[in-house]
Design a protein around this motif. Structure first.
Motif, PDB file in Angstrom:
ATOM      1  N   ALA A   1      11.898   1.120  11.310  1.00 44.69           N
ATOM      2  CA  ALA A   1      12.624   1.324  10.057  1.00 44.69           C
ATOM      3  C   ALA A   1      12.191   0.323   8.996  1.00 44.69           C
ATOM      4  O   ALA A   1      12.200   0.634   7.802  1.00 44.69           O
ATOM      5  CB  ALA A   1      14.127   1.222  10.304  1.00 44.69           C
TER       6      ALA A   1
ATOM      7  N   THR B   1       7.068   6.335  10.927  1.00 41.15           N
ATOM      8  CA  THR B   1       6.755   4.978  10.478  1.00 41.15           C
ATOM      9  C   THR B   1       6.822   4.007  11.651  1.00 41.15           C
ATOM     10  O   THR B   1       7.416   4.307  12.683  1.00 41.15           O
ATOM     11  CB  THR B   1       7.725   4.514   9.380  1.00 41.15           C
TER      12      THR B   1
ATOM     13  N   LEU C   1      18.533   5.560  -0.268  1.00 36.56           N
ATOM     14  CA  LEU C   1      17.813   5.262   0.969  1.00 36.56           C
ATOM     15  C   LEU C   1      18.866   5.054   2.054  1.00 36.56           C
ATOM     16  O   LEU C   1      19.567   4.042   2.078  1.00 36.56           O
ATOM     17  CB  LEU C   1      16.945   4.013   0.805  1.00 36.56           C
TER      18      LEU C   1
ATOM     19  N   ALA D   1      11.126   8.966   8.878  1.00 35.18           N
ATOM     20  CA  ALA D   1      11.652   9.096   7.526  1.00 35.18           C
ATOM     21  C   ALA D   1      11.661  10.571   7.150  1.00 35.18           C
ATOM     22  O   ALA D   1      10.670  11.277   7.357  1.00 35.18           O
ATOM     23  CB  ALA D   1      10.802   8.303   6.536  1.00 35.18           C
TER      24      ALA D   1
ATOM     25  N   ILE E   1      16.478   9.775   0.914  1.00 31.34           N
ATOM     26  CA  ILE E   1      15.442   9.470   1.913  1.00 31.34           C
ATOM     27  C   ILE E   1      16.184   8.929   3.125  1.00 31.34           C
ATOM     28  O   ILE E   1      16.893   7.924   3.040  1.00 31.34           O
ATOM     29  CB  ILE E   1      14.446   8.430   1.397  1.00 31.34           C
ATOM     30  N   TYR E   2      16.027   9.606   4.240  1.00 30.82           N
ATOM     31  CA  TYR E   2      16.758   9.254   5.469  1.00 30.82           C
ATOM     32  C   TYR E   2      15.791   8.610   6.452  1.00 30.82           C
ATOM     33  O   TYR E   2      14.727   9.172   6.751  1.00 30.82           O
ATOM     34  CB  TYR E   2      17.366  10.522   6.065  1.00 30.82           C
ATOM     35  N   ILE E   3      16.131   7.422   6.920  1.00 32.25           N
ATOM     36  CA  ILE E   3      15.289   6.732   7.902  1.00 32.25           C
ATOM     37  C   ILE E   3      16.065   6.567   9.189  1.00 32.25           C
ATOM     38  O   ILE E   3      17.125   5.906   9.223  1.00 32.25           O
ATOM     39  CB  ILE E   3      14.822   5.360   7.384  1.00 32.25           C
TER      40      ILE E   3
ATOM     41  N   GLY F   1       9.509   1.672   7.048  1.00 32.53           N
ATOM     42  CA  GLY F   1      10.012   2.734   6.202  1.00 32.53           C
ATOM     43  C   GLY F   1      10.661   2.202   4.937  1.00 32.53           C
ATOM     44  O   GLY F   1      10.420   2.707   3.830  1.00 32.53           O
TER      45      GLY F   1
ATOM     46  N   ASP G   1      19.734   4.332   5.683  1.00 28.55           N
ATOM     47  CA  ASP G   1      19.172   3.675   6.859  1.00 28.55           C
ATOM     48  C   ASP G   1      20.102   3.921   8.052  1.00 28.55           C
ATOM     49  O   ASP G   1      21.290   3.580   8.011  1.00 28.55           O
ATOM     50  CB  ASP G   1      19.049   2.173   6.569  1.00 28.55           C
TER      51      ASP G   1
END
Length: 506
Positions: free
Chosen positions: A201, A198, A301, A347, A329-331, A204, A303
């Motif tokens: 972040a 992305t 999520l 991501a 979901i890992y960013i 994302g 971050d």
């Protein structure tokens, strides 16, 4: 302007109106000196009573965001001039003249859907600022900018055909393979097929929100939290519920009780070197949070902009590394650590969640720029570990220098906790301090900081602020903090007053 009213909500309609307008005023979307729609027009536009709009405006006036005058209307207060009653008439005359003379005045009739934009409001410092401590960033001289530029030049010169084609929607495969090795060294084993590149972040977070969060969906966040994420989820019309933190991170016991009443759609967290507080969530809390998400079939999520910037021991493993069911979901952002201008983040997600995110990315921009992905790939693969080791030592020395200045010049009642990594220091100030006046006087003295109120959702003024100890050199950092401490000492704590019992409109 568009105001989304939830008529079945327990929050009264006039409070909803006041909260929305307060967010827009503080975000700069309604400019100082601007005239608000008349009570009668707002009543017609929103389909509510005159009393409802009048009470909303009264709340805004009580917390000194607007000033109302019989027969003249309600105006947004300016930073200084509107706070003095003798200037009000002059400001109103200027506003009236501008309203009739500017060629773009018709634009005020355009409806927009931006309820809040605090990130934009606090991103750039004003021209008179000498000590820019508001921006969570690393001093440009510490970044590997020359190496990245040289890499981009070689790629564009030696392999021009690569630049003449679209990249993959999912991101350059070579970069994703490099990320796979990078994550494996940190306990997260993930194949390139499970990644999406992305443009930073922030994109994302926005992709996740646009894909999975709609009006009324419940989103949980830490209190305080990252301003940009609050803006994104607010813009989606989410019901944001904030959870207090302690030294181990988000209070999972409180979150669990809240979830029984308001089941979550998504939980947003910055578990490692949290922005803005610097707190790191314990390994036990991370496991508890994942278990809770699994029981409610919701998304987390996670971050992670700062995990590589630890000062002593590496932080606990990511929540995603424990996730075997696709709830996280890992960013991971590389923008702040390497090159803010390149805007590269990754991501990590599973199953149809990833598929839907890739689809959202394709409609957003057809894929992130290939040149910047290629330019960063070689550096991350071959030089990143040695570079971050050196960087950690330098940033830690600046943190200690900042703490020393605060200890020597800070006011009684000011306290802070040294983070174990990251870029930010969260200062708690004496209760009752007039934070708006502190911000105004601090900017006038040449020092910028991020007001704590920008990091909360629907909260009252908080006697807290965030400074970044890595954005400028150590000499300017220490000078700026000494100036800030002098300004803080000059601010007289508020003694209750008209706003003490008003609604929490921040």
């Amino acid at each position: 302007m568009h105001i989304e009213l939830k008529r079945g909500s327990s929050t009264k309609l006039y409070v909803q109106i006041a909260l929305t307008l307060a967010d827009r005023i503080r975000s700069g979307l309604i400019e100082p000196g601007a005239r608000l729609p008349s009570v009668r027009k707002m009543t017609t536009d929103l389909g509510v009573s005159l009393v409802t709009v009048s009470k909303a405006y009264a709340e805004l006036e009580a917390i000194q965001l607007i000033t109302c005058s019989q027969g003249k209307g309600c105006y947004v207060r300016g930073a200084q001039e509107l706070e003095k009653s003798e200037d009000m008439e002059r400001t109103h005359r200027i506003q009236a003249k501008n309203e009739s003379s500017t060629p773009w005045n018709w634009q005020m009739a355009l409806v927009d859907y931006l309820p809040r934009a605090q990130l934009w409001r606090h991103f750039d410092a004003s021209p008179q600022v000498r000590y820019e401590l508001h921006m969570s960033a690393i001093q440009p001289e510490l970044l590997p900018t020359r190496e990245i530029i040289d890499s981009a030049y070689r790629l564009s010169s030696d392999l021009p055909e690569r630049m003449a084609a679209y990249g993959s929607f999912q991101g350059d495969r070579e970069l994703r393979q490099t990320f796979s090795g990078h994550f494996a060294e940190r306990g997260l084993r993930v194949m390139p097929e499970r990644m999406l590149i992305t443009s930073g972040a922030q994109q994302g977070i926005d992709l996740v929100a646009r894909t999975f969060v709609g009006p009324g969906d419940v989103v949980y966040m830490e209190a305080p939290s990252y301003t940009g994420a609050i803006d994104v989820f607010t813009s989606r019309g989410a019901k944001i519920i904030t959870v207090p933190m302690d030294d181990d991170g988000m209070r999972i016991d409180l979150l669990t009780r809240l979830c029984d009443t308001y089941p979550p759609k998504l939980i947003y967290t910055i578990p490692t070197f949290h922005n803005p507080t610097g707190i790191t969530m314990s390994a036990k809390r991370r496991a508890q949070l994942l278990n809770l998400a699994q029981s409610y079939h919701c998304l987390i999520l996670e971050d992670d902009p700062f995990a590589d910037l630890y000062f002593r021991d590496p932080p606990p493993a990511s929540i995603k590394s424990m996730d075997g069911t696709g709830h996280v979901i890992y960013i991971k952002s590389f923008s702040k650590v390497l090159s803010p201008g390149c805007r590269v983040a990754c991501a990590v997600a599973d199953g149809s969640v990833l598929t839907r995110l890739v689809a959202a990315k394709s409609t957003a921009d057809l894929g992130s720029p290939l040149l910047t992905q290629k330019a960063l790939q070689s550096f991350i693969q071959h030089q990143y570990s040695a570079y971050t080791a050196r960087l950690r030592d330098e940033l830690y020395s600046r943190l200690l220098a900042a703490s020393t200045v605060l200890e020597e010049h800070g006011s009684p009642g000011m306290y802070w906790t040294l983070p174990d990594g990251g870029l930010n220091l969260w200062l708690q100030l004496p209760d009752g301090l007039d934070m708006r006046e502190l911000h105004r006087q601090s900017l006038a003295a040449g020092v910028s900081f991020l007001p704590g109120s920008a990091c909360y959702v629907g909260e009252t003024d908080t006697a807290s602020l965030r400074i970044c100890f890595t954005v400028t050199n150590q000499e300017l950092l220490c000078e700026g903090l000494r100036v800030l401490c002098r300004v803080i000492k000059n601010i007289t704590p508020q003694q209750g007053g008209a706003t003490a019992d008003r609604l929490p409109l921040i």
